[in-house]
Design a protein around this motif. Sequence first.
Motif, PDB file in Angstrom:
ATOM      1  N   PRO A  45       0.822  -1.215   0.000  1.00 23.09           N
ATOM      2  CA  PRO A  45       0.000   0.000   0.000  1.00 23.09           C
ATOM      3  C   PRO A  45       0.852   1.259   0.000  1.00 23.09           C
ATOM      4  O   PRO A  45       2.024   1.239   0.399  1.00 23.09           O
ATOM      5  CB  PRO A  45      -0.804  -0.121   1.300  1.00 23.09           C
ATOM      6  N   VAL A  46       0.262   2.353  -0.459  1.00 23.85           N
ATOM      7  CA  VAL A  46       0.887   3.669  -0.361  1.00 23.85           C
ATOM      8  C   VAL A  46      -0.142   4.647   0.207  1.00 23.85           C
ATOM      9  O   VAL A  46      -1.348   4.430   0.111  1.00 23.85           O
ATOM     10  CB  VAL A  46       1.412   4.180  -1.716  1.00 23.85           C
ATOM     11  N   TRP A  47       0.367   5.706   0.794  1.00 21.17           N
ATOM     12  CA  TRP A  47      -0.478   6.787   1.300  1.00 21.17           C
ATOM     13  C   TRP A  47      -0.105   8.019   0.474  1.00 21.17           C
ATOM     14  O   TRP A  47       0.981   8.590   0.630  1.00 21.17           O
ATOM     15  CB  TRP A  47      -0.206   7.021   2.780  1.00 21.17           C
ATOM     16  N   VAL A  48      -0.975   8.403  -0.424  1.00 23.62           N
ATOM     17  CA  VAL A  48      -0.679   9.487  -1.361  1.00 23.62           C
ATOM     18  C   VAL A  48      -0.678  10.826  -0.623  1.00 23.62           C
ATOM     19  O   VAL A  48      -1.538  11.081   0.234  1.00 23.62           O
ATOM     20  CB  VAL A  48      -1.713   9.510  -2.501  1.00 23.62           C
ATOM     21  N   GLY A  49       0.282  11.670  -0.962  1.00 25.37           N
ATOM     22  CA  GLY A  49       0.325  13.031  -0.450  1.00 25.37           C
ATOM     23  C   GLY A  49       0.068  14.020  -1.563  1.00 25.37           C
ATOM     24  O   GLY A  49       0.456  13.782  -2.715  1.00 25.37           O
ATOM     25  N   VAL A  50      -0.609  15.115  -1.242  1.00 27.75           N
ATOM     26  CA  VAL A  50      -0.964  16.152  -2.218  1.00 27.75           C
ATOM     27  C   VAL A  50      -0.596  17.511  -1.631  1.00 27.75           C
ATOM     28  O   VAL A  50      -1.011  17.836  -0.513  1.00 27.75           O
ATOM     29  CB  VAL A  50      -2.473  16.129  -2.545  1.00 27.75           C
ATOM     30  N   THR A  90       5.304   5.592   2.202  1.00 28.21           N
ATOM     31  CA  THR A  90       5.342   4.141   2.364  1.00 28.21           C
ATOM     32  C   THR A  90       5.627   3.770   3.824  1.00 28.21           C
ATOM     33  O   THR A  90       6.158   4.576   4.590  1.00 28.21           O
ATOM     34  CB  THR A  90       6.420   3.502   1.477  1.00 28.21           C
ATOM     35  N   GLY A  91       5.272   2.531   4.144  1.00 22.91           N
ATOM     36  CA  GLY A  91       5.537   2.029   5.495  1.00 22.91           C
ATOM     37  C   GLY A  91       4.837   2.813   6.577  1.00 22.91           C
ATOM     38  O   GLY A  91       5.397   3.036   7.660  1.00 22.91           O
ATOM     39  N   ALA A 102       2.531   7.736  11.152  1.00 20.96           N
ATOM     40  CA  ALA A 102       3.927   8.013  10.807  1.00 20.96           C
ATOM     41  C   ALA A 102       4.334   7.074   9.688  1.00 20.96           C
ATOM     42  O   ALA A 102       3.895   5.923   9.633  1.00 20.96           O
ATOM     43  CB  ALA A 102       4.832   7.815  12.016  1.00 20.96           C
ATOM     44  N   CYS A 103       5.168   7.570   8.775  1.00 23.87           N
ATOM     45  CA  CYS A 103       5.543   6.806   7.582  1.00 23.87           C
ATOM     46  C   CYS A 103       7.052   6.651   7.500  1.00 23.87           C
ATOM     47  O   CYS A 103       7.806   7.557   7.874  1.00 23.87           O
ATOM     48  CB  CYS A 103       5.027   7.507   6.327  1.00 23.87           C
TER      49      CYS A 103
END
Length: 261
Positions: A45-50, A90-91, A102-103
Motif C-alpha cells: 500500500p501507499v499513502w498518497v500526499g498532495v 510508504t511504510g 507516521a511513515c
Amino acid sequence: MAGNGATTRRLLTLFPLHVTLIFLLGANGADAATSFSFANECSHPVWVGVLSGATSPQLPRTGFYLAPGGTSSLAAPSSGAWSGNFWARTGCAVDEGTGRLACATADCGSGDVACDGRGPAPPVTLAEITLAAPGSGGLDFYDVSLVDGFNLPVSIAPAHGGCQAAACAGDVNAVCPSDLSVASGSSGEVVACKSACNAYGSARYCCSGDYGTPAACGPTSYSQVFKAACPAAYSYAYDDASSTFTCSAAATYHITFCPAT
C-alpha cells in the motif's frame, strides 16, 4: 520538505523558475478543467500526499490511502490555473501511544492520512505539475523529480495521444550509493535514496550560492546514478532538457506508483 539550496527553493515555489517562466509564455492551452487519476501498481500500500502551490487552492483531499491495485481520482479547480505535486508515502502505521500516523518514507508530518498543506520529508519521488487556466491558451508543464531523492517509481501521463509521459520507472534504491541509502531499521532493506543535496547540503550538490545557475551547476557522479536509472526524470535542479514535459488540452493526468518498466 526539508533541505538546503535547490531543495529549499523547490519547497517555496514547488517548481524551478524556468518552468514558471515557460508556463507564463506558453501557448495552445486547455479549454476545460482537468482531473487527476491515481493507480497503485506497487505490491504494497501507499499513502498518497498532495501539496498545492503557494498561490493555488487546496484540492478536495490532501492525502489518501491506496491499496495495491487501488485507484482514486481528484478534480483540479475549474476556476483557474493550478500547480502542485503528488507523492507516495510508504511504510505508514498509526503509533499506539500518540495515535498519529507516521511513515517510513516521505512522511508529511501531519500525523494523519491528510497532509493538510505539509510537504514530504525527503527522500521522495515527486510528480510535479503546473496547469494552465482553462481557456487561457497556455501549456501544462509536468515532470517527475528526483531532486529531493527517491523512494519509489512514479509516472505522470496525460490522457492525450500527442503528449508524452514523464516517468521514473527504474528502481533507484537498487543502485543507490551506500552513503545516500536509507535502510529499514527492521530488515536493513534500502527503502529510499537521498539526493546528494539531502545528504551533504553543499552548494555544489544543491545548485546554490556560487553554483546557483545552470552554467555553474552541472551533473555530478551522484546525479548520474539517478539519471541512468530514470533518464526522463529530474536528477538535479537544472536537469531541464530531458526532464520537463508539456501538453495542451489533456482532460486527465494519470499518476501511477510503481509503473511497469
